[in-house]
Motif scaffolding. Structure first.
Motif, short mmCIF file in Angstrom:
data_model
loop_
_atom_site.label_atom_id
_atom_site.label_comp_id
_atom_site.label_asym_id
_atom_site.label_seq_id
_atom_site.Cartn_x
_atom_site.Cartn_y
_atom_site.Cartn_z
N LEU A 5 61.20 62.39 77.93
CA LEU A 5 61.30 60.95 78.04
C LEU A 5 60.56 60.40 79.25
O LEU A 5 60.59 60.99 80.33
N SER A 49 60.97 56.80 79.50
CA SER A 49 61.84 55.66 79.75
C SER A 49 63.02 55.68 78.79
O SER A 49 62.91 56.15 77.66
N SER A 62 60.28 57.24 74.57
CA SER A 62 61.20 56.21 75.04
C SER A 62 62.33 56.02 74.04
O SER A 62 62.14 56.19 72.83
N GLU A 80 65.62 53.23 73.32
CA GLU A 80 66.22 51.95 73.68
C GLU A 80 67.38 51.66 72.73
O GLU A 80 67.28 51.90 71.53
#
Length: 455
Positions: free
Chosen positions: A200, A202, A231, A233
């Motif tokens: 990763l 982020s 990433s 989220e």
């Protein structure tokens, strides 16, 4: 004495009336002050049309795949979230958000079943799915696509939009519910896809931690069978308390004990006050397609005021337009109503703002049709296409006369006496079939007949 009593009664009645008026005003004020959010497919432009509402988008901001965008980036069939206000017919959009469900390489295709697989997600398509620059019958593995739709409870996605994706240098994307988390191996699964988060760059989980059941958006690249995430989220599913929410989707979980279902990752609660259309509580099953209206409570649960079940598509018409009015189109003698909930698209000239007013006699159209309770026909989808030599009708058989060699669909009689006797003998009233042939404006000449695969 009587005058005094009458005056008292009038005073009491006036007080009750005034109180009722105040309550009504307060209720209306409360309703008007609620934030309004609509989540569903784009059915047309000329404004942005979602859920039967024409949203004025002149002052709206657009978010497309977590980036600033514009209305020109959107397409009919994509699932969007519209924040703004509306009265059920007209509205003003303040923000329009579009995020893909899956963007990646096709690893399997089953055209006969109407499915494809992308990043371990089984994508189901139907008559309402919009295909952009591709055809499922000719789609092959190795092609990169973008998919928008609704996650269903069986680990698949019901696609409302599938398009070729030419962004080969960009990361692939995957949204879904995290499962089988292995913190040691730093992997988890979304559907059938294993995701590695060891590399990763982020991660933004909005205060949450990686855990089974968390809804996430993942970007990365496929390496062999492993999706290597760059990433992660957390998907934004929270709404402010008292938000007035209208939403389309597929039921992914049902808990009859608590009277709750899950749609688009959101818990939805129903009760004795909930109005049901085209079905009842017994129809609340995993995989059912629904439209919801209600408001969000303090716990983030949608309190359903109305649950409407979408009818299964059984009727299709393909042919040349014989006539149009401001609200109807006639094909092969069948008049079909077109309204704000009709998914309208132009594949012939790629007119972004195509609508019924632009349709002309002689244009070739494909219609997906629903029969209403009063026996009329309403278009769920209208698409203008390149003119073809043949026309077709797909619908359940209304009447059958084997001796005369005729079959009736949509009130139209077709002569099928020249077809194989064994095929005619296999037909029955209520069976869905597809008839192809030529129509000269008055007579339909049958070329072929097939039993619809959905039966």
């Amino acid at each position: 004495m009587k005058k005094h009593l009458l005056a008292s009664a009038v005073a009491i009645a006036s007080s009750v009336l005034l109180s009722a008026c105040i309550d009504n005003i307060e209720d209306e004020t409360e309703t008007e002050s609620r934030a309004q959010v609509t989540r569903g497919t784009i059915d047309g432009f000329g404004s942005v049309i979602v859920g039967g509402v024409h949203f004025d988008s002149d002052g709206a901001t657009f978010s497309v795949d977590d980036r600033a965008g514009a209305q020109a980036d959107l397409r009919v069939g994509q699932v969007v979230t519209v924040k703004g206000s509306h009265d059920g017919a007209e509205g003003v959009a303040l923000e329009i958000i579009y995020d893909v469900n899956v963007e990646g390489t096709v690893t399997a295709v089953d055209a006969s079943a109407g499915t494809l697989t992308v990043l371990g997600q089984v994508i189901t398509t139907d008559a309402m799915t919009v295909f952009e620059a591709l055809d499922l019958a000719t789609l092959s593995t190795g092609v990169r696509v973008e998919v928008s739709g609704y996650a269903s409870g069986n680990g698949s996605i019901l696609a409302t939009y599938v398009a070729l994706d030419d962004q080969d240098q960009d990361d692939e994307e995957l949204s879904g519910t995290l499962a089988q988390l292995d913190t040691g191996a730093q992997t988890f699964r979304i559907g059938q896809q294993t995701v590695s988060y060891a590399s990763l760059t982020s991660m933004d989980l909005d205060g949450a931690s990686l855990a089974n059941g968390l809804s996430v958006e993942v970007e990365g690249r496929l390496s062999g069978d492993i999706f290597v995430a760059s990433s992660i989220e957390a998907e934004e599913r929270d709404f402010e308390e008292e938000t007035e929410l209208e939403m389309q989707g597929v039921i992914s979980a049902v808990n009859s004990d608590t009277q709750e279902i899950t749609v688009n990752g959101l818990t939805v609660r129903y009760d004795d006050e909930t109005e049901f259309e085209h079905g009842g509580i017994a129809a609340l099953v995993v995989g059912a397609r629904v439209e919801l209206e209600g408001y969000v409570d303090a716990d983030g649960v949608l309190i359903a005021e109305e649950i409407e079940f979408e009818d299964t598509v059984e009727i299709k018409l393909e042919g040349q337009v014989q006539a149009t009015t401001a609200t109807t189109v006639t094909v092969m003698g069948v008049e079909v109503t077109v309204d704000a909930r009709t998914r309208v698209r132009d594949q012939r000239d790629d007119e972004t703002y195509f609508n019924l007013d632009m349709l002309q006699t002689g244009d070739y159209v494909e219609l997906v049709v629903q029969q209403t309770a009063d026996g009329q026909y309403r278009a769920r989808r209208l698409e203008r296409d390149e003119t073809e030599a043949e026309s077709s009708v797909s619908a359940p058989i209304d009447a059958l006369d084997i001796q005369a060699g005729t079959v009736t669909l949509l009130g139209l009689s077709f002569n099928i006496g020249q077809l194989a006797p064994s095929l005619i003998a296999s037909l029955s009233v209520g069976l869905s079939i597809e008839i192809e042939g030529t129509f000269d404006g008055s007579v339909f000449t049958v070329v072929s007949l097939e039993v619809d695969e959905q039966d």
